[in-house]
Scaffold this motif. Structure first.
Motif, mmCIF file in Angstrom:
data_model
loop_
_atom_site.group_PDB
_atom_site.id
_atom_site.type_symbol
_atom_site.label_atom_id
_atom_site.label_comp_id
_atom_site.label_asym_id
_atom_site.label_seq_id
_atom_site.Cartn_x
_atom_site.Cartn_y
_atom_site.Cartn_z
ATOM 1 N N LEU A 82 0.855 -1.165 -0.189
ATOM 2 C CA LEU A 82 -0.185 -0.081 -0.026
ATOM 3 C C LEU A 82 0.897 1.270 0.084
ATOM 4 C CD1 LEU A 82 -2.790 -1.065 2.194
ATOM 5 C CD2 LEU A 82 -3.199 -0.556 0.009
ATOM 6 N N VAL A 83 1.947 1.263 0.797
ATOM 7 C CA VAL A 83 2.744 2.412 0.690
ATOM 8 C C VAL A 83 3.421 2.540 -0.884
ATOM 9 C CG1 VAL A 83 5.268 3.434 1.406
ATOM 10 C CG2 VAL A 83 3.510 2.392 3.102
ATOM 11 N N LEU A 87 2.741 5.723 -3.133
ATOM 12 C CA LEU A 87 3.867 6.771 -3.620
ATOM 13 C C LEU A 87 3.656 6.618 -5.291
ATOM 14 C CD1 LEU A 87 6.751 5.524 -1.702
ATOM 15 C CD2 LEU A 87 5.674 7.677 -1.453
ATOM 16 N N ILE A 88 3.389 5.569 -5.828
ATOM 17 C CA ILE A 88 3.417 5.365 -7.284
ATOM 18 C C ILE A 88 2.128 6.369 -7.965
ATOM 19 C CG2 ILE A 88 2.521 3.951 -9.372
ATOM 20 C CD1 ILE A 88 4.528 1.650 -7.961
ATOM 21 N N SER A 89 0.878 6.084 -6.983
ATOM 22 C CA SER A 89 -0.256 7.038 -7.428
ATOM 23 C C SER A 89 -0.038 8.429 -7.150
ATOM 24 C CB SER A 89 -1.347 6.449 -6.577
ATOM 25 O OG SER A 89 -1.733 5.063 -6.705
ATOM 26 N N ALA A 90 0.696 8.682 -6.157
ATOM 27 C CA ALA A 90 1.068 10.042 -5.843
ATOM 28 C C ALA A 90 1.991 10.501 -7.208
ATOM 29 C CB ALA A 90 1.765 10.503 -4.662
ATOM 30 N N THR A 91 2.929 9.961 -7.773
ATOM 31 C CA THR A 91 3.919 10.337 -8.631
ATOM 32 C C THR A 91 3.064 10.524 -9.906
ATOM 33 O OG1 THR A 91 5.605 9.050 -7.707
ATOM 34 C CG2 THR A 91 5.642 9.612 -9.892
ATOM 35 N N MET A 113 -5.762 14.798 -8.683
ATOM 36 C CA MET A 113 -6.256 13.916 -7.567
ATOM 37 C C MET A 113 -6.942 12.981 -7.997
ATOM 38 S SD MET A 113 -6.764 17.177 -5.001
ATOM 39 C CE MET A 113 -7.431 15.977 -3.701
ATOM 40 N N LEU A 114 -7.628 13.047 -8.816
ATOM 41 C CA LEU A 114 -8.669 12.193 -9.473
ATOM 42 C C LEU A 114 -7.614 10.709 -9.948
ATOM 43 C CD1 LEU A 114 -11.461 11.213 -10.025
ATOM 44 C CD2 LEU A 114 -11.300 12.047 -12.066
ATOM 45 N N SER A 115 -6.588 11.191 -10.909
ATOM 46 C CA SER A 115 -5.849 10.240 -11.322
ATOM 47 C C SER A 115 -4.869 9.414 -10.178
ATOM 48 C CB SER A 115 -4.772 10.908 -12.155
ATOM 49 O OG SER A 115 -5.225 11.253 -13.375
ATOM 50 N N PHE A 116 -4.564 10.019 -9.075
ATOM 51 C CA PHE A 116 -4.184 9.579 -8.031
ATOM 52 C C PHE A 116 -4.852 8.629 -7.404
ATOM 53 C CE2 PHE A 116 -4.223 9.848 -3.150
ATOM 54 C CZ PHE A 116 -2.949 9.246 -2.893
ATOM 55 N N LYS A 167 9.556 -2.434 -10.869
ATOM 56 C CA LYS A 167 10.743 -2.389 -10.536
ATOM 57 C C LYS A 167 10.620 -1.942 -8.643
ATOM 58 C CE LYS A 167 14.357 -1.046 -13.751
ATOM 59 N NZ LYS A 167 15.345 -0.330 -13.953
ATOM 60 N N LEU A 168 9.935 -1.264 -8.467
ATOM 61 C CA LEU A 168 9.303 -0.730 -7.049
ATOM 62 C C LEU A 168 8.629 -1.864 -6.271
ATOM 63 C CD1 LEU A 168 8.525 2.944 -7.365
ATOM 64 C CD2 LEU A 168 10.823 2.110 -6.530
ATOM 65 N N MET A 169 7.732 -2.614 -7.094
ATOM 66 C CA MET A 169 7.029 -3.513 -6.388
ATOM 67 C C MET A 169 8.042 -4.599 -5.969
ATOM 68 S SD MET A 169 4.050 -2.702 -5.681
ATOM 69 C CE MET A 169 2.899 -1.909 -5.871
ATOM 70 N N GLY A 170 9.094 -5.050 -6.997
ATOM 71 C CA GLY A 170 9.927 -6.126 -6.755
ATOM 72 C C GLY A 170 11.043 -5.915 -5.716
ATOM 73 N N LYS A 171 11.470 -4.781 -5.681
ATOM 74 C CA LYS A 171 12.304 -4.346 -4.737
ATOM 75 C C LYS A 171 11.400 -4.308 -3.152
ATOM 76 C CE LYS A 171 15.615 -1.838 -7.029
ATOM 77 N NZ LYS A 171 16.391 -0.335 -7.649
ATOM 78 N N GLY A 172 10.311 -3.635 -3.110
ATOM 79 C CA GLY A 172 9.865 -3.523 -1.986
ATOM 80 C C GLY A 172 9.186 -4.517 -1.428
ATOM 81 N N LEU A 173 8.804 -5.734 -2.238
ATOM 82 C CA LEU A 173 8.320 -6.886 -1.847
ATOM 83 C C LEU A 173 9.128 -8.054 -1.890
ATOM 84 C CD1 LEU A 173 4.611 -6.476 -3.272
ATOM 85 C CD2 LEU A 173 5.179 -5.708 -0.950
ATOM 86 N N SER A 174 10.184 -7.734 -2.017
ATOM 87 C CA SER A 174 11.332 -8.683 -2.424
ATOM 88 C C SER A 174 11.058 -9.943 -3.406
ATOM 89 C CB SER A 174 11.564 -9.534 -1.034
ATOM 90 O OG SER A 174 12.174 -8.586 0.212
ATOM 91 N N LEU A 175 10.564 -9.224 -4.423
ATOM 92 C CA LEU A 175 10.311 -10.225 -5.548
ATOM 93 C C LEU A 175 11.126 -9.901 -6.788
ATOM 94 C CD1 LEU A 175 6.149 -9.840 -5.414
ATOM 95 C CD2 LEU A 175 7.518 -11.726 -4.498
#
Length: 188
Positions: A82-83, A87-91, A113-116, A167-175
């Protein structure tokens, strides 16, 4: 010589219509308040049960420590997901806001904001976020700006959704990044 009176406009006030409107507003308000109350009550009960949940699990299961460990690991991974997703949605929201600001579409902050928010909805969230903005750009600025708006949405979602997010999901979730990308392709 006859004098004609100016035509009197008769404004009719219909109290029944006003009462129906007020009744509808109160009905909708009561529904919202009822749902809010039920949600708050549910959260309170969940929080009250959270303290006793490990005890109940120990009684219910043969190997409770293993189950508690698995639940705790799942909870940590879900929080991490979720974090990262936030972060991805905010970007995405910030980039869309800047893009629409450059193009000159009205209310770019609202659309960012709607896109987020709609980035949390898989597959169709970005489409739902892009359609009203593209229509607004078409009406407000013309075909060229509408196409630029769509192009901006497409580029942002392709770059973020197919390069940055795996890339972020892989690193963040150890995948493995490859596993994340292939699962997104397969499930998408």
């Amino acid at each position: 010589m006859s004098t004609k009176q100016p035509a009197k406009e008769t404004a009719t006030f219909n109290p029944g219509w006003v009462m129906n409107l007020v009744g509808g507003i109160f009905s909708a308000l009561s529904t919202v308040l009822t749902n809010t109350f039920l949600i708050l009550l549910t959260v309170v009960f969940i929080l009250l049960e959270a303290a006793d949940f490990p005890k109940k699990l120990r009684i219910f299961l043969k190997n409770p420590e293993r189950a508690l460990s698995a639940i705790e690991k799942f909870s940590r991974n879900a929080n991490r997901y979720l974090v990262i997703k936030t972060l991805i949605s905010a970007t995405i929201g910030v980039v869309i806001w800047l893009w629409l600001l450059i193009i000159g579409v009205d209310s770019p902050l609202l659309w960012g904001m709607l896109s987020f928010l709609l980035n949390y909805v898989p597959n169709i969230g970005s489409i739902i976020a892009a359609l009203p903005v593209a229509l607004l750009a078409l009406v407000q600025l013309g075909v060229g700006s509408a196409l630029l708006t769509i192009l901006g949405f497409v580029v942002v979602h392709i770059v973020v959704g197919n390069i940055i997010e795996p890339k972020l999901m892989g690193k963040g979730l150890s995948l493995s990044t490859l596993v994340v990308f292939l699962s997104m392709v397969f499930w998408g």
